[in-house]
Design a protein around this motif. Structure first.
Motif, PDB file in Angstrom:
ATOM      1  N   ALA A 141      15.543  66.773 -31.927  1.00  0.00           N
ATOM      2  CA  ALA A 141      15.885  66.844 -33.347  1.00  0.00           C
ATOM      3  C   ALA A 141      17.379  67.115 -33.528  1.00  0.00           C
ATOM      4  CB  ALA A 141      15.061  67.922 -34.028  1.00  0.00           C
ATOM      5  N   LEU A 142      17.955  67.950 -32.659  1.00  0.00           N
ATOM      6  CA  LEU A 142      19.378  68.261 -32.783  1.00  0.00           C
ATOM      7  C   LEU A 142      20.265  67.075 -32.419  1.00  0.00           C
ATOM      8  CD1 LEU A 142      19.531  71.915 -31.452  1.00  0.00           C
ATOM      9  CD2 LEU A 142      19.716  71.126 -33.804  1.00  0.00           C
ATOM     10  N   THR A 143      19.906  66.312 -31.415  1.00  0.00           N
ATOM     11  CA  THR A 143      20.720  65.142 -31.081  1.00  0.00           C
ATOM     12  C   THR A 143      20.599  64.084 -32.164  1.00  0.00           C
ATOM     13  OG1 THR A 143      18.978  64.190 -29.691  1.00  0.00           O
ATOM     14  CG2 THR A 143      20.670  65.505 -28.580  1.00  0.00           C
ATOM     15  N   THR A 144      19.430  63.970 -32.769  1.00  0.00           N
ATOM     16  CA  THR A 144      19.253  63.028 -33.880  1.00  0.00           C
ATOM     17  C   THR A 144      20.098  63.458 -35.072  1.00  0.00           C
ATOM     18  OG1 THR A 144      17.027  62.485 -33.146  1.00  0.00           O
ATOM     19  CG2 THR A 144      17.569  61.976 -35.427  1.00  0.00           C
ATOM     20  N   ALA A 145      20.104  64.765 -35.382  1.00  0.00           N
ATOM     21  CA  ALA A 145      20.917  65.283 -36.483  1.00  0.00           C
ATOM     22  C   ALA A 145      22.402  65.069 -36.211  1.00  0.00           C
ATOM     23  CB  ALA A 145      20.617  66.753 -36.710  1.00  0.00           C
ATOM     24  N   GLU A 146      22.831  65.302 -34.985  1.00  0.00           N
ATOM     25  CA  GLU A 146      24.243  65.095 -34.622  1.00  0.00           C
ATOM     26  C   GLU A 146      24.636  63.627 -34.779  1.00  0.00           C
ATOM     27  OE1 GLU A 146      28.072  65.940 -33.641  1.00  0.00           O
ATOM     28  OE2 GLU A 146      26.501  67.419 -33.933  1.00  0.00           O
ATOM     29  N   SER A 147      23.777  62.723 -34.392  1.00  0.00           N
ATOM     30  CA  SER A 147      24.049  61.291 -34.540  1.00  0.00           C
ATOM     31  C   SER A 147      24.141  60.907 -36.016  1.00  0.00           C
ATOM     32  CB  SER A 147      22.967  60.459 -33.861  1.00  0.00           C
ATOM     33  OG  SER A 147      22.977  60.673 -32.478  1.00  0.00           O
ATOM     34  N   ALA A 148      23.244  61.440 -36.825  1.00  0.00           N
ATOM     35  CA  ALA A 148      23.267  61.156 -38.261  1.00  0.00           C
ATOM     36  C   ALA A 148      24.546  61.708 -38.893  1.00  0.00           C
ATOM     37  CB  ALA A 148      22.041  61.750 -38.933  1.00  0.00           C
ATOM     38  N   PHE A 149      24.942  62.926 -38.497  1.00  0.00           N
ATOM     39  CA  PHE A 149      26.170  63.530 -39.017  1.00  0.00           C
ATOM     40  C   PHE A 149      27.374  62.668 -38.662  1.00  0.00           C
ATOM     41  CE2 PHE A 149      29.805  66.412 -38.865  1.00  0.00           C
ATOM     42  CZ  PHE A 149      29.690  67.036 -40.100  1.00  0.00           C
ATOM     43  N   ALA A 150      27.421  62.180 -37.437  1.00  0.00           N
ATOM     44  CA  ALA A 150      28.534  61.329 -37.006  1.00  0.00           C
ATOM     45  C   ALA A 150      28.603  60.059 -37.846  1.00  0.00           C
ATOM     46  CB  ALA A 150      28.389  60.984 -35.526  1.00  0.00           C
ATOM     47  N   LEU A 151      27.468  59.471 -38.155  1.00  0.00           N
ATOM     48  CA  LEU A 151      27.455  58.257 -38.978  1.00  0.00           C
ATOM     49  C   LEU A 151      27.876  58.545 -40.414  1.00  0.00           C
ATOM     50  CD1 LEU A 151      24.188  56.564 -37.686  1.00  0.00           C
ATOM     51  CD2 LEU A 151      26.548  55.786 -37.322  1.00  0.00           C
ATOM     52  N   LEU A 152      27.492  59.692 -40.947  1.00  0.00           N
ATOM     53  CA  LEU A 152      27.836  60.046 -42.325  1.00  0.00           C
ATOM     54  C   LEU A 152      29.299  60.428 -42.487  1.00  0.00           C
ATOM     55  CD1 LEU A 152      24.692  62.136 -43.279  1.00  0.00           C
ATOM     56  CD2 LEU A 152      25.315  59.885 -44.173  1.00  0.00           C
ATOM     57  N   THR A 153      29.961  60.770 -41.401  1.00  0.00           N
ATOM     58  CA  THR A 153      31.346  61.230 -41.501  1.00  0.00           C
ATOM     59  C   THR A 153      32.349  60.255 -40.888  1.00  0.00           C
ATOM     60  OG1 THR A 153      31.097  62.533 -39.466  1.00  0.00           O
ATOM     61  CG2 THR A 153      30.691  63.666 -41.547  1.00  0.00           C
ATOM     62  N   CYS A 154      31.907  59.067 -40.557  1.00  0.00           N
ATOM     63  CA  CYS A 154      32.839  58.106 -39.953  1.00  0.00           C
ATOM     64  C   CYS A 154      33.562  57.288 -41.021  1.00  0.00           C
ATOM     65  CB  CYS A 154      32.114  57.199 -38.961  1.00  0.00           C
ATOM     66  SG  CYS A 154      30.945  56.049 -39.700  1.00  0.00           S
ATOM     67  N   GLN A 155      34.648  56.698 -40.610  1.00  0.00           N
ATOM     68  CA  GLN A 155      35.436  55.832 -41.486  1.00  0.00           C
ATOM     69  C   GLN A 155      34.676  54.530 -41.729  1.00  0.00           C
ATOM     70  OE1 GLN A 155      38.165  56.643 -43.056  1.00  0.00           O
ATOM     71  NE2 GLN A 155      38.222  58.649 -42.092  1.00  0.00           N
ATOM     72  N   PRO A 156      34.840  53.866 -42.809  1.00  0.00           N
ATOM     73  CA  PRO A 156      35.931  53.979 -43.766  1.00  0.00           C
ATOM     74  C   PRO A 156      35.649  54.897 -44.952  1.00  0.00           C
ATOM     75  CG  PRO A 156      34.722  52.007 -44.264  1.00  0.00           C
ATOM     76  CD  PRO A 156      34.064  52.650 -43.050  1.00  0.00           C
ATOM     77  N   ALA A 157      34.438  55.416 -45.108  1.00  0.00           N
ATOM     78  CA  ALA A 157      34.115  56.231 -46.279  1.00  0.00           C
ATOM     79  C   ALA A 157      33.276  57.449 -45.893  1.00  0.00           C
ATOM     80  CB  ALA A 157      33.378  55.388 -47.310  1.00  0.00           C
ATOM     81  N   PRO A 158      33.907  58.435 -45.245  1.00  0.00           N
ATOM     82  CA  PRO A 158      33.147  59.626 -44.850  1.00  0.00           C
ATOM     83  C   PRO A 158      32.734  60.442 -46.075  1.00  0.00           C
ATOM     84  CG  PRO A 158      35.471  59.989 -44.488  1.00  0.00           C
ATOM     85  CD  PRO A 158      35.317  58.544 -44.902  1.00  0.00           C
ATOM     86  N   LEU A 159      31.620  61.144 -45.965  1.00  0.00           N
ATOM     87  CA  LEU A 159      31.222  62.051 -47.040  1.00  0.00           C
ATOM     88  C   LEU A 159      32.218  63.190 -47.118  1.00  0.00           C
ATOM     89  CD1 LEU A 159      27.359  62.377 -46.623  1.00  0.00           C
ATOM     90  CD2 LEU A 159      28.617  61.042 -48.290  1.00  0.00           C
ATOM     91  N   VAL A 160      32.522  63.621 -48.346  1.00  0.00           N
ATOM     92  CA  VAL A 160      33.498  64.681 -48.560  1.00  0.00           C
ATOM     93  C   VAL A 160      32.917  65.755 -49.465  1.00  0.00           C
ATOM     94  CG1 VAL A 160      35.485  63.162 -48.249  1.00  0.00           C
ATOM     95  CG2 VAL A 160      34.559  63.524 -50.530  1.00  0.00           C
ATOM     96  N   LEU A 161      33.537  66.912 -49.441  1.00  0.00           N
ATOM     97  CA  LEU A 161      33.196  68.026 -50.312  1.00  0.00           C
ATOM     98  C   LEU A 161      34.434  68.381 -51.127  1.00  0.00           C
ATOM     99  CD1 LEU A 161      31.317  70.496 -51.108  1.00  0.00           C
ATOM    100  CD2 LEU A 161      32.614  71.739 -49.384  1.00  0.00           C
TER     101      LEU A 161
END
Length: 53
Positions: free
Chosen positions: A11-31
């Motif tokens: 579950a942790l490696t899956t979450a890490e992979s999802a996080f990497a996809l959500l924060t990659c260029q060209p449009a990373p998620l921001v706060l």
């Protein structure tokens, strides 16, 4: 023994992979960190925010 290897998907490696996809260029998620005391007065990509924790 479960027979898992070190490269098993967890579950942790899956979450890490999802996080990497959500924060990659060209449009990373921001706060928008401007209203949060102690954070920079700017929007921060989530992977940069992660370093503040």
């Amino acid at each position: 023994m479960t027979g898992r290897t070190r490269s098993a998907v967890t579950a942790l490696t899956t979450a890490e992979s999802a996080f990497a996809l959500l924060t990659c260029q060209p449009a990373p998620l921001v706060l928008d960190a401007r209203p949060v005391p102690g954070l920079p007065d700017a929007t921060l990509p989530l992977d940069e925010l992660r370093t503040w924790a």
